[in-house]
Design a protein around this motif. Structure first.
Motif, short mmCIF file in Angstrom:
data_model
loop_
_atom_site.label_atom_id
_atom_site.label_comp_id
_atom_site.label_asym_id
_atom_site.label_seq_id
_atom_site.Cartn_x
_atom_site.Cartn_y
_atom_site.Cartn_z
N MET A 99 -3.06 13.85 0.08
CA MET A 99 -4.33 13.63 0.77
C MET A 99 -5.24 14.85 0.66
O MET A 99 -6.45 14.72 0.48
CB MET A 99 -4.08 13.27 2.23
CG MET A 99 -3.49 11.88 2.40
SD MET A 99 -3.39 11.31 4.10
CE MET A 99 -2.03 12.29 4.72
N GLU A 102 0.93 14.47 2.83
CA GLU A 102 -0.15 15.34 3.28
C GLU A 102 -0.75 16.11 2.10
O GLU A 102 -1.97 16.29 2.00
CB GLU A 102 0.39 16.32 4.33
CG GLU A 102 -0.69 17.05 5.08
CD GLU A 102 -1.47 16.15 6.03
OE1 GLU A 102 -2.68 16.40 6.17
OE2 GLU A 102 -0.90 15.21 6.59
N SER A 118 -14.84 13.56 5.53
CA SER A 118 -13.40 13.47 5.77
C SER A 118 -13.08 13.18 7.23
O SER A 118 -12.10 12.51 7.53
CB SER A 118 -12.70 14.75 5.32
OG SER A 118 -13.19 15.85 6.04
N ASP A 131 -13.65 9.46 7.95
CA ASP A 131 -12.85 8.57 7.11
C ASP A 131 -13.76 7.67 6.26
O ASP A 131 -13.56 6.47 6.16
CB ASP A 131 -11.91 7.72 7.96
CG ASP A 131 -10.89 6.96 7.13
OD1 ASP A 131 -10.41 7.52 6.13
OD2 ASP A 131 -10.60 5.79 7.46
N ARG A 177 -13.33 3.51 2.95
CA ARG A 177 -12.60 4.39 3.86
C ARG A 177 -11.66 5.26 3.04
O ARG A 177 -11.10 4.83 2.03
CB ARG A 177 -11.80 3.55 4.85
CG ARG A 177 -12.69 2.76 5.77
CD ARG A 177 -11.94 2.01 6.81
NE ARG A 177 -10.50 2.03 6.60
CZ ARG A 177 -9.66 1.17 7.12
NH1 ARG A 177 -10.11 0.21 7.87
NH2 ARG A 177 -8.38 1.24 6.89
N GLN A 186 0.85 -1.20 0.00
CA GLN A 186 0.00 0.00 0.00
C GLN A 186 0.88 1.25 0.00
O GLN A 186 1.73 1.42 0.86
CB GLN A 186 -0.92 0.01 1.21
CG GLN A 186 -1.87 1.19 1.19
CD GLN A 186 -2.92 1.11 2.26
OE1 GLN A 186 -2.87 0.26 3.14
NE2 GLN A 186 -3.89 2.00 2.21
N TYR A 239 -7.99 2.74 -5.61
CA TYR A 239 -7.93 2.41 -4.20
C TYR A 239 -7.18 1.10 -3.99
O TYR A 239 -6.94 0.33 -4.92
CB TYR A 239 -9.34 2.34 -3.58
CG TYR A 239 -10.26 1.32 -4.22
CD1 TYR A 239 -10.37 0.04 -3.70
CD2 TYR A 239 -11.02 1.65 -5.33
CE1 TYR A 239 -11.21 -0.88 -4.27
CE2 TYR A 239 -11.87 0.73 -5.91
CZ TYR A 239 -11.96 -0.54 -5.38
OH TYR A 239 -12.79 -1.47 -5.95
N SER A 277 -8.81 6.18 3.86
CA SER A 277 -7.45 5.68 4.00
C SER A 277 -7.11 4.63 2.94
O SER A 277 -5.93 4.35 2.70
CB SER A 277 -7.23 5.10 5.39
OG SER A 277 -8.18 4.10 5.68
N GLU A 278 -8.11 4.06 2.27
CA GLU A 278 -7.86 3.09 1.20
C GLU A 278 -7.59 3.76 -0.14
O GLU A 278 -7.09 3.14 -1.06
CB GLU A 278 -9.08 2.16 1.03
CG GLU A 278 -9.36 1.27 2.22
CD GLU A 278 -10.64 0.48 2.06
OE1 GLU A 278 -11.48 0.85 1.20
OE2 GLU A 278 -10.79 -0.50 2.79
#
Length: 111
Positions: A43, A40, A82, A85, A101, A35, A64, A103-104
């Motif tokens: 994102m 930052e 956001s 998540d 999510r 992964q 993803y 994060s994925e």
């Protein structure tokens, strides 16, 4: 006397089902990907793109990470949170709702 076997298809490797399992494991290990770690800035760009796609109802290309693979799909963003998540993505092919999510996510591009 001649005995006809009929229309039987010859499958050379079907006699060893363990071989299929081993080959599938080997192929899956070859396509495994670690992964990626996003910066930052990346994102933040993903967040801005998701918000824009949600408000303008534009189609997105969504990449993803799932089960050691990077998957890319096209569709529309229906919901985005956001802080929680979480976002809901409706894919273009089957029009199914997918809860994912943040994060994925690896990448989001407007189509």
């Amino acid at each position: 006397m001649h005995h006809d076997r009929g229309m039987k298809k010859w499958r050379a490797f079907a006699s060893m089902p363990e071989q299929y399992i081993g080959l599938k494991k080997t192929i899956n290990k070859q396509v495994e990907v670690a992964q990626p770690v996003l910066t930052e800035e990346q994102m933040e760009q993903i967040n801005f793109t998701l918000i824009e796609a949600l408000h303008t109802n534009k189609q997105v290309y969504l990449t993803y990470y799932k089960r050691d693979q990077c998957i890319t799909e096209t569709g529309f963003i229906q919901f985005f949170d956001s802080l929680g998540d979480l976002f809901i993505f409706i894919d273009d092919v089957f029009e199914l709702k997918n809860r994912m999510r943040l994060s994925e996510l690896i990448d989001v591009r407007l189509a």
